[in-house]
Write a protein that holds these residues in place. Structure first.
Motif, PDB file in Angstrom:
ATOM      1  N   GLU A  44       0.825  -1.209   0.000  1.00 42.22           N
ATOM      2  CA  GLU A  44       0.000   0.000   0.000  1.00 42.22           C
ATOM      3  C   GLU A  44       0.859   1.259   0.000  1.00 42.22           C
ATOM      4  O   GLU A  44       0.511   2.252  -0.666  1.00 42.22           O
ATOM      5  CB  GLU A  44      -0.943  -0.009   1.197  1.00 42.22           C
ATOM      6  N   ILE A  48       0.735   4.182  -2.800  1.00 44.31           N
ATOM      7  CA  ILE A  48       0.500   5.582  -2.440  1.00 44.31           C
ATOM      8  C   ILE A  48       1.616   6.468  -2.990  1.00 44.31           C
ATOM      9  O   ILE A  48       1.364   7.510  -3.610  1.00 44.31           O
ATOM     10  CB  ILE A  48       0.395   5.721  -0.905  1.00 44.31           C
ATOM     11  N   HIS A  52       1.212   9.416  -6.121  1.00 41.10           N
ATOM     12  CA  HIS A  52       1.520  10.830  -5.953  1.00 41.10           C
ATOM     13  C   HIS A  52       2.681  11.286  -6.831  1.00 41.10           C
ATOM     14  O   HIS A  52       2.666  12.401  -7.358  1.00 41.10           O
ATOM     15  CB  HIS A  52       1.862  11.118  -4.486  1.00 41.10           C
ATOM     16  N   TRP A 294      -0.258  11.283   3.984  1.00 44.43           N
ATOM     17  CA  TRP A 294      -0.414  10.272   2.943  1.00 44.43           C
ATOM     18  C   TRP A 294      -0.684   8.887   3.516  1.00 44.43           C
ATOM     19  O   TRP A 294      -1.361   8.077   2.901  1.00 44.43           O
ATOM     20  CB  TRP A 294       0.857  10.191   2.100  1.00 44.43           C
ATOM     21  N   TYR A 295      -0.113   8.592   4.656  1.00 42.02           N
ATOM     22  CA  TYR A 295      -0.139   7.215   5.159  1.00 42.02           C
ATOM     23  C   TYR A 295      -1.056   7.101   6.383  1.00 42.02           C
ATOM     24  O   TYR A 295      -1.103   8.002   7.206  1.00 42.02           O
ATOM     25  CB  TYR A 295       1.259   6.747   5.546  1.00 42.02           C
TER      26      TYR A 295
END
Length: 295
Positions: A44, A48, A52, A294-295
């Protein structure tokens, strides 16, 4: 419990390093393939980061890059296990090509300090052995959490008479003294630093908190900077080491400009070998004010 975990990890690494190199690579790639087909955090994070950083890439093509990245990450782990356990000469024997070695030798001959910059691209453990075979640098690193693994890596990364410096106050001081005395150091420039130690600059057209350590180390001195990377050749053929002189902008008195230059050079390498970059690293964990995490 932590000592037991560390002993298990070290034991596994020792067993893995007993395998022939190409078999170790294949098993590492198989582990990466398992990460691709099963839900997990590493997959994941790769998705991600790539979404981006490469939004222009078609989604199906980007998913293939996720797969290739995880397979190469598995190969990197397997290669690193071998590099940690083998005699350095055996690891160095896997390097088939070296481009720009004369730049390193010229910089060393000046006697004014050499700052070699790398990133988490290709295999930095193989690179470490090659670099340490050329001189006796101080290698800057972020210690792993497991004490047994930390002890192993400190020992294995210094087999050729070089020294290692952890990313602590003492380690930073050690690196600075080495450069000022005309010695050589090796620094990975892409781990995300503390906010006070970095500046947000572009990396793949997005803001990434990037360490100011190298620009500050070079500012006002006579040390030379080089970029060193070790990329994987196709079909298990070995590795290629690339040495490149730093652009003039890296010596700028403007720390933000110099840091942006360093980031741009690293990006140029990642664009050439995108699957060999450690996209599973939470490189963009800290965001500029007002941006969502983001995470």
């Amino acid at each position: 419990m932590e000592r037991f975990k560390g002993a298990v990890i070290v034991g596994f690494l020792r067993l893995f390093a007993l395998l022939p190199f190409r078999l170790a690579q294949r098993l590492g790639a198989a582990g990466g393939w398992l990460l691709w087909i099963t839900p997990n955090r590493s997959r994941e994070v790769v998705r991600i980061n790539l979404a981006h950083c490469l939004p222009e890439m078609p989604e199906t093509e980007r998913e293939q890059l996720v797969r290739s990245t995880l397979l190469d990450s598995g190969r990197s782990f397997a290669e690193s296990a071998c590099a940690w356990m083998w005699e350095p000469e055996r690891t160095i024997g896997l390097i088939r090509e070296v481009e720009g070695a004369e730049l390193l030798h010229e910089a060393l001959e000046r006697g004014a300090g050499v700052v070699c910059i790398t990133s988490h691209l290709g295999n930095w453990e193989v690179l470490n052995h090659w670099y340490c075979s050329q001189c006796s640098p101080v290698i800057f690193f972020r210690p792993p959490k497991q004490p047994a693994v930390d002890a192993l890596l400190r020992r294995q990364r210094a087999q050729l008479g070089n020294r290692v410096a952890p990313s602590t106050r003492e380690g930073i001081t050690m690196v600075m003294r080495e450069v000022r005395s005309g010695g050589a150091v090796g620094i990975p420039a892409d781990p995300e630093p503390a906010v006070k130690s970095g500046v947000f600059v572009p990396f793949f057209a997005v803001s990434a908190l990037t360490s100011k350590f190298v620009p500050n180390l070079l500012r006002g001195g006579d040390a030379r900077a080089l970029f060193l990377h070790c990329v994987r050749l196709p079909d298990g053929a070995g590795f290629k080491v690339i040495v490149e002189a730093a652009p003039d902008a890296l010596y700028s008195s403007d720390v933000t400009q110099a840091t942006a230059c360093m980031s741009a050079v690293i990006e140029s390498y990642v664009r050439r070998w995108p699957s060999q970059y450690m996209w599973s690293m939470k490189r963009f964990k800290k965001r500029p004010p007002g941006e969502n995490k983001w995470y």
